[in-house]
Design a protein around this motif. Sequence first.
Motif, PDB file in Angstrom:
ATOM      1  N   ARG A  29       0.721  -1.125  -0.048  1.00 51.23           N
ATOM      2  CA  ARG A  29      -0.008  -0.137  -0.043  1.00 51.23           C
ATOM      3  C   ARG A  29       0.820   1.168  -0.058  1.00 51.23           C
ATOM      4  NH1 ARG A  29      -5.472  -0.875   0.319  1.00 51.23           N
ATOM      5  NH2 ARG A  29      -5.930  -3.020   0.145  1.00 51.23           N
ATOM      6  N   PRO A  30       0.420   2.416  -0.557  1.00 46.48           N
ATOM      7  CA  PRO A  30       1.228   3.510  -0.487  1.00 46.48           C
ATOM      8  C   PRO A  30       1.163   4.163   1.088  1.00 46.48           C
ATOM      9  CG  PRO A  30      -1.035   4.156  -1.128  1.00 46.48           C
ATOM     10  CD  PRO A  30      -0.974   2.488  -1.206  1.00 46.48           C
ATOM     11  N   ALA A  31       2.170   5.231   1.009  1.00 48.02           N
ATOM     12  CA  ALA A  31       2.450   5.697   2.300  1.00 48.02           C
ATOM     13  C   ALA A  31       1.128   6.492   2.711  1.00 48.02           C
ATOM     14  CB  ALA A  31       3.672   6.801   2.021  1.00 48.02           C
ATOM     15  N   TRP A  32       0.989   6.530   4.144  1.00 44.82           N
ATOM     16  CA  TRP A  32      -0.120   6.899   4.556  1.00 44.82           C
ATOM     17  C   TRP A  32       0.224   7.836   5.830  1.00 44.82           C
ATOM     18  CZ3 TRP A  32      -2.953   5.893   9.225  1.00 44.82           C
ATOM     19  CH2 TRP A  32      -4.570   6.483   9.372  1.00 44.82           C
ATOM     20  N   THR A  33      -0.511   8.875   6.184  1.00 47.76           N
ATOM     21  CA  THR A  33      -0.326   9.788   7.183  1.00 47.76           C
ATOM     22  C   THR A  33      -1.902  10.110   7.822  1.00 47.76           C
ATOM     23  OG1 THR A  33       1.189  11.162   6.274  1.00 47.76           O
ATOM     24  CG2 THR A  33       0.240  12.314   8.037  1.00 47.76           C
ATOM     25  N   PRO A  34      -2.053   9.660   9.150  1.00 44.67           N
ATOM     26  CA  PRO A  34      -3.229  10.034   9.789  1.00 44.67           C
ATOM     27  C   PRO A  34      -3.625  11.263  10.054  1.00 44.67           C
ATOM     28  CG  PRO A  34      -1.751   9.084  11.200  1.00 44.67           C
ATOM     29  CD  PRO A  34      -1.061   9.172  10.012  1.00 44.67           C
ATOM     30  N   ARG A  35      -4.596  12.132   9.607  1.00 46.56           N
ATOM     31  CA  ARG A  35      -4.754  13.442   9.542  1.00 46.56           C
ATOM     32  C   ARG A  35      -6.022  13.679  10.627  1.00 46.56           C
ATOM     33  NH1 ARG A  35      -1.078  15.788   6.274  1.00 46.56           N
ATOM     34  NH2 ARG A  35      -0.515  14.489   4.461  1.00 46.56           N
ATOM     35  N   GLU A  36      -7.025  13.084  10.455  1.00 47.28           N
ATOM     36  CA  GLU A  36      -8.159  13.419  11.231  1.00 47.28           C
ATOM     37  C   GLU A  36      -8.513  12.183  12.128  1.00 47.28           C
ATOM     38  OE1 GLU A  36      -9.877  16.255  11.224  1.00 47.28           O
ATOM     39  OE2 GLU A  36      -8.888  17.414   9.570  1.00 47.28           O
TER      40      GLU A  36
END
Length: 289
Positions: free
Chosen positions: A208-215
């Motif tokens: 899977r692509p890189a992921w940043t939790p934001r909310e």
Amino acid sequence: MLQPFRLALALALVSGAAAGTEPATGARVDRKRPVTVASTPTDPLPVVHVAGDTPTLFLFSSPIQRKTLTFDESRIRVLDAGERSIVVQPVANLADGERQEIGVFFADGRAPARAAFVLVTDPAEVDLRIDVQRPAPPNDACPTDAQMPAPKPEDFVLLGFVDGKGVTTANIKGSQEPAQGFTSANPTSYRGKGWILVDVMIWNESDRPAWTPREATFTGRVGMPLRARVVTEKKGPILPGEERRVLAVAEIQESDASLVFTLELRGDGGRNLTIPDVRFPKPGAGGTQ
């Protein structure tokens, strides 16, 4: 692009309301204005003036996810929701001091991911149309997310978050979401004086692509969802095949009851992680349940 028919319907509703409630001199003012949404979950929400006899049109600069729209159905009606528009009207004028929140997520996943507003009634004016704008991206030369010092236990004591009753904790069952490409492990809930916190390890699958939790949002069986702050162990996205410690923190009203929520973390590319049955024990003398 906004669907022509839906836009025409929304504008007709607002124009019709304005024409049917033509104010006399010195009467209520009908406004049409731009409003910028909050940059972060901790920023104050913009206030919009609504009235029981007038619809209010929200026009968004980016497509929205209509299914994520949240509001109190007993107090607010949604007359129409399109790809870039929402028309709302309170069931009746909101009481003095009453504040109703309405929110919706954008479809593109960019920050800020959610547009939320506080609805109030002001006898002097009503907003017929709100042009919803997102804040400009921060200047790289002046980052707003500068590294903050790690909090210490004494900070929580001085702020009043921890008192003689201590902090209660509970272990939570981890979850696996193959469709989203996530696995959560060792989630633990914490409950202190006026706050709740979930500490969880999140693994981003290698394909899977890189992921940043934001909310983050805590949703209970009753009441409005609670917006939460997202804190990660280190900065930057969670790379493919990498795991990261993530914390979600929300402020709550004081209560002696046990609390049960579903925690949803939203991030890049519309990928979300949901952890159900997050339990926060009754305040007590501390310990793990």
